[in-house]
Design a protein around this motif. Structure first.
Motif, PDB file in Angstrom:
ATOM      1  N   GLN A   1      49.300  76.481  12.473  1.00  0.00           N
ATOM      2  CA  GLN A   1      48.563  75.334  11.931  1.00  0.00           C
ATOM      3  C   GLN A   1      48.745  75.153  10.424  1.00  0.00           C
ATOM      4  O   GLN A   1      48.006  74.391   9.806  1.00  0.00           O
ATOM      5  N   LYS A   2      49.725  75.821   9.828  1.00  0.00           N
ATOM      6  CA  LYS A   2      49.891  75.805   8.369  1.00  0.00           C
ATOM      7  C   LYS A   2      50.010  74.390   7.807  1.00  0.00           C
ATOM      8  O   LYS A   2      49.513  74.101   6.719  1.00  0.00           O
ATOM      9  N   ARG A   3      50.640  73.492   8.536  1.00  0.00           N
ATOM     10  CA  ARG A   3      50.906  72.140   8.012  1.00  0.00           C
ATOM     11  C   ARG A   3      50.080  71.061   8.718  1.00  0.00           C
ATOM     12  O   ARG A   3      50.368  69.882   8.601  1.00  0.00           O
ATOM     13  N   THR A   4      49.044  71.473   9.466  1.00  0.00           N
ATOM     14  CA  THR A   4      48.253  70.489  10.215  1.00  0.00           C
ATOM     15  C   THR A   4      47.377  69.656   9.286  1.00  0.00           C
ATOM     16  O   THR A   4      47.489  68.424   9.238  1.00  0.00           O
TER      17      THR A   4
ATOM     18  N   ARG B   1      54.983  70.244  -0.567  1.00  0.00           N
ATOM     19  CA  ARG B   1      53.552  69.971  -0.422  1.00  0.00           C
ATOM     20  C   ARG B   1      52.830  70.185  -1.750  1.00  0.00           C
ATOM     21  O   ARG B   1      52.051  69.334  -2.202  1.00  0.00           O
ATOM     22  N   TRP B   2      53.079  71.335  -2.387  1.00  0.00           N
ATOM     23  CA  TRP B   2      52.420  71.651  -3.658  1.00  0.00           C
ATOM     24  C   TRP B   2      52.826  70.651  -4.739  1.00  0.00           C
ATOM     25  O   TRP B   2      51.971  70.125  -5.469  1.00  0.00           O
TER      26      TRP B   2
ATOM     27  N   VAL C   1      48.379  62.847  14.207  1.00  0.00           N
ATOM     28  CA  VAL C   1      48.805  62.765  12.804  1.00  0.00           C
ATOM     29  C   VAL C   1      50.047  63.627  12.616  1.00  0.00           C
ATOM     30  O   VAL C   1      50.116  64.739  13.140  1.00  0.00           O
ATOM     31  N   ARG C   2      51.023  63.127  11.877  1.00  0.00           N
ATOM     32  CA  ARG C   2      52.205  63.954  11.602  1.00  0.00           C
ATOM     33  C   ARG C   2      51.845  65.068  10.633  1.00  0.00           C
ATOM     34  O   ARG C   2      50.861  64.985   9.890  1.00  0.00           O
ATOM     35  N   ARG C   3      52.653  66.110  10.639  1.00  0.00           N
ATOM     36  CA  ARG C   3      52.376  67.291   9.839  1.00  0.00           C
ATOM     37  C   ARG C   3      52.748  67.070   8.379  1.00  0.00           C
ATOM     38  O   ARG C   3      53.572  66.214   8.039  1.00  0.00           O
ATOM     39  N   TRP C   4      52.124  67.861   7.508  1.00  0.00           N
ATOM     40  CA  TRP C   4      52.443  67.825   6.091  1.00  0.00           C
ATOM     41  C   TRP C   4      53.826  68.437   5.844  1.00  0.00           C
ATOM     42  O   TRP C   4      54.320  69.241   6.646  1.00  0.00           O
ATOM     43  N   GLU C   5      54.398  68.068   4.705  1.00  0.00           N
ATOM     44  CA  GLU C   5      55.702  68.586   4.337  1.00  0.00           C
ATOM     45  C   GLU C   5      55.637  70.093   4.087  1.00  0.00           C
ATOM     46  O   GLU C   5      54.577  70.618   3.727  1.00  0.00           O
ATOM     47  N   PRO C   6      56.748  70.819   4.240  1.00  0.00           N
ATOM     48  CA  PRO C   6      56.758  72.250   3.926  1.00  0.00           C
ATOM     49  C   PRO C   6      56.699  72.476   2.417  1.00  0.00           C
ATOM     50  O   PRO C   6      56.908  71.546   1.623  1.00  0.00           O
TER      51      PRO C   6
ATOM     52  N   PRO D   1      43.649  70.626  -7.406  1.00  0.00           N
ATOM     53  CA  PRO D   1      43.500  69.969  -6.104  1.00  0.00           C
ATOM     54  C   PRO D   1      44.017  70.765  -4.918  1.00  0.00           C
ATOM     55  O   PRO D   1      43.561  70.563  -3.794  1.00  0.00           O
ATOM     56  N   TYR D   2      44.957  71.686  -5.167  1.00  0.00           N
ATOM     57  CA  TYR D   2      45.597  72.350  -4.031  1.00  0.00           C
ATOM     58  C   TYR D   2      46.242  73.637  -4.499  1.00  0.00           C
ATOM     59  O   TYR D   2      46.853  73.693  -5.568  1.00  0.00           O
ATOM     60  N   ARG D   3      46.105  74.687  -3.694  1.00  0.00           N
ATOM     61  CA  ARG D   3      46.718  75.973  -3.990  1.00  0.00           C
ATOM     62  C   ARG D   3      47.964  76.166  -3.133  1.00  0.00           C
ATOM     63  O   ARG D   3      47.956  75.846  -1.944  1.00  0.00           O
ATOM     64  N   TYR D   4      48.982  76.721  -3.753  1.00  0.00           N
ATOM     65  CA  TYR D   4      50.280  76.860  -3.102  1.00  0.00           C
ATOM     66  C   TYR D   4      50.134  77.584  -1.759  1.00  0.00           C
ATOM     67  O   TYR D   4      49.378  78.558  -1.629  1.00  0.00           O
ATOM     68  N   GLY D   5      50.873  77.074  -0.762  1.00  0.00           N
ATOM     69  CA  GLY D   5      50.866  77.710   0.541  1.00  0.00           C
ATOM     70  C   GLY D   5      49.592  77.500   1.334  1.00  0.00           C
ATOM     71  O   GLY D   5      49.283  78.278   2.243  1.00  0.00           O
ATOM     72  N   SER D   6      48.819  76.466   0.988  1.00  0.00           N
ATOM     73  CA  SER D   6      47.547  76.163   1.659  1.00  0.00           C
ATOM     74  C   SER D   6      46.546  77.301   1.540  1.00  0.00           C
ATOM     75  O   SER D   6      45.742  77.558   2.446  1.00  0.00           O
ATOM     76  N   ALA D   7      46.585  78.002   0.405  1.00  0.00           N
ATOM     77  CA  ALA D   7      45.627  79.082   0.165  1.00  0.00           C
ATOM     78  C   ALA D   7      44.248  78.505  -0.131  1.00  0.00           C
ATOM     79  O   ALA D   7      44.108  77.361  -0.571  1.00  0.00           O
TER      80      ALA D   7
END
Length: 463
Positions: free
Chosen positions: A245-248, A423-424, A414-419, A304-310
């Motif tokens: 689910q990393k990019r969901t 993303r970051w 919904v399509r997945r987020w970019e790798p 707004p966002y931490r690398y790697g969906s942390a």
């Protein structure tokens, strides 16, 4: 006294974090397994158990109920829902109107259940006031007001500078729009009260039980696996931590500060007697409330966002973010300049690639999920939970389709987020653009939205 930083959130500071419930003792079975002990999971357990009392329902929570956004948010119970305009394009205006009406009713529903179940969450129904303090914001506010009326909000009102000041004296405010479909509440009191309520109904809650993988009829944890015909993912901003689910949904970060209690002399300069929830029309918007003990709690976008969906460590917030929010507080309310910031914290919210909240039940696998609320989850979680209830009852043959199962956000994909690192880079670039646009609009006499923000909207999928 220094500012408390982190510690989950201010909302737990004066009542303490809950005494943890026992973790899962080993392999188990249930009729419905709910992964996530926040608003979505607990509301879903509540409505399922009320509808079918004999159901064996298990809730699995990685930390404790309300550890995530449900115990850290700004306390806005209001009728906003992420993705409504897109649903209008996909399914027609009337379908989106039905979704909006359901959200309007949801505010009433949360207040009703809290009263019925004796959950004291400091709820005060003062509505939602959104203000503009630049020409560009005022133009967007008027457009927003017109659109909301077109979606059925006949009781919404538009105010000029003088009428706005009669409600709340926001420095430089030139206009506002107000809706009665909103209330202020104490987030942690609501989620802990809801957890106690569902447990009293007979729902089993296991805390300190992280789920590492969800697959059909299985929720896998380090302590054992729960097997159930229905497994529901209710993990919002923490979804990326599950296998596959990393990019969901992207875990977007939001930060808050809260002042010490303000004296009557300061409130005399601000007003805010109606205790409306307060927002603005900036691109990197802020949200605020006057708390039950007369503080100002104010939030906005920090990192707004931490690398790697942390995700963060128990809500700890960068000092630069705390200072930026303090400066915003003083700009909006200059008489708070000498006020101590008592507490600062952060949390994550779930953002789908198309910014649309969804609720889904895959009838072929029994897997369901709800979320992607983009920060509007305090009320939307309740509507999602009632919809999941109806979808499960329909699938199990206990009922047919309902008004809720026919809403346009049901089973939306919904399509997945970019790798990474795209993303970051994308998120940080977009929010740098929004902050730049806000700064330019503060000094511009032009009523149009800054071109940088328009480009950012198109690239992000919001435009």
């Amino acid at each position: 006294m220094n500012t408390v930083n982190g510690g989950i959130s201010f909302w737990y500071a004066n009542q303490g974090t809950p005494i943890p419930r026992e973790p899962l003792p080993g392999d188990s079975t249930a009729d419905v397994c709910i992964v996530g002990g926040g608003y979505t999971g607990l509301w879903t357990a509540y409505y399922l158990k009320k509808a079918v009392p004999f159901l064996n329902i298990t809730v699995l929570e990685a930390k404790f109920c309300g550890y995530g956004a449900s115990g850290r948010n700004g306390g806005w119970l209001y009728n906003g829902i992420a993705g409504r305009d897109r649903y209008a394009k996909l399914h027609g205006h009337d379908a989106a109107v039905r979704l909006q009406r359901a959200m309007n009713d949801t505010v009433d529903e949360v207040i009703r259940v809290a009263a019925e179940e004796k959950i004291d969450a400091d709820i005060h129904r003062g509505g939602v006031l959104e203000v503009a303090y630049t020409p560009a914001q005022l133009a967007r506010l008027k457009d927003f007001h017109t659109v909301e009326i077109a979606f059925g909000e006949r009781d919404r009102t538009l105010h000029g500078a003088r009428e706005t000041a009669e409600r709340i004296r926001v420095n430089g405010a030139v206009g506002s729009t107000w809706t009665p479909h909103g209330a202020r509440l104490h987030p942690a009191k609501l989620v802990t009260g809801l957890a106690d309520t569902v447990e009293a109904l007979g729902v089993t809650i296991h805390e300190s039980t992280p789920v590492t993988e969800i697959r059909p009829k299985h929720a896998v944890t380090p302590y054992g696996t729960v097997r159930a015909p229905y497994v529901l993912r209710c993990t919002e901003g923490f979804t990326a931590g599950l296998k596959g689910q990393k990019r969901t949904w992207l875990p977007m970060n939001s930060s808050m500060i809260v002042t010490e209690p303000l004296p009557a002399s300061v409130w005399d300069t601000i007003g805010w007697d109606g205790r409306e929830t307060l927002g603005d029309m900036a691109h990197a918007y802020m949200y605020a409330q006057r708390t039950a003990d007369d503080r100002i709690a104010l939030g906005g976008r920090g990192v707004p966002y931490r690398y790697g969906s942390a995700t963060d460590n128990d809500g700890r917030t960068q000092p630069a973010t705390i200072e930026a929010l303090r400066e915003l507080l003083i700009r909006l309310f200059p008489t708070t300049a000498g006020t101590r910031i008592a507490h600062a914290w952060s949390g994550v919210l779930g953002v789908p690639r198309d910014w649309c909240a969804t609720v889904t039940l895959d009838r072929s696998t029994g897997l369901g999920w709800a979320g992607g609320y983009v920060g509007s989850g305090v009320a939307t979680t309740n509507l999602a939970a009632r919809t999941l209830r109806d979808l499960i009852q329909q699938d199990s043959g206990q009922s047919g389709p309902t008004e809720l199962t026919a809403l346009p956000w049901v089973n939306h994909r919904v399509r997945r987020w970019e790798p990474e690192p795209l993303r970051w880079l994308g998120v940080h670039t977009l929010y740098a653009a929004y902050r730049t646009a806000d700064r330019r609009e503060l000094t511009s006499p032009r009523p149009g939205t800054d071109p940088i923000a328009k480009i950012a909207d198109r690239l992000s999928g919001r435009g």
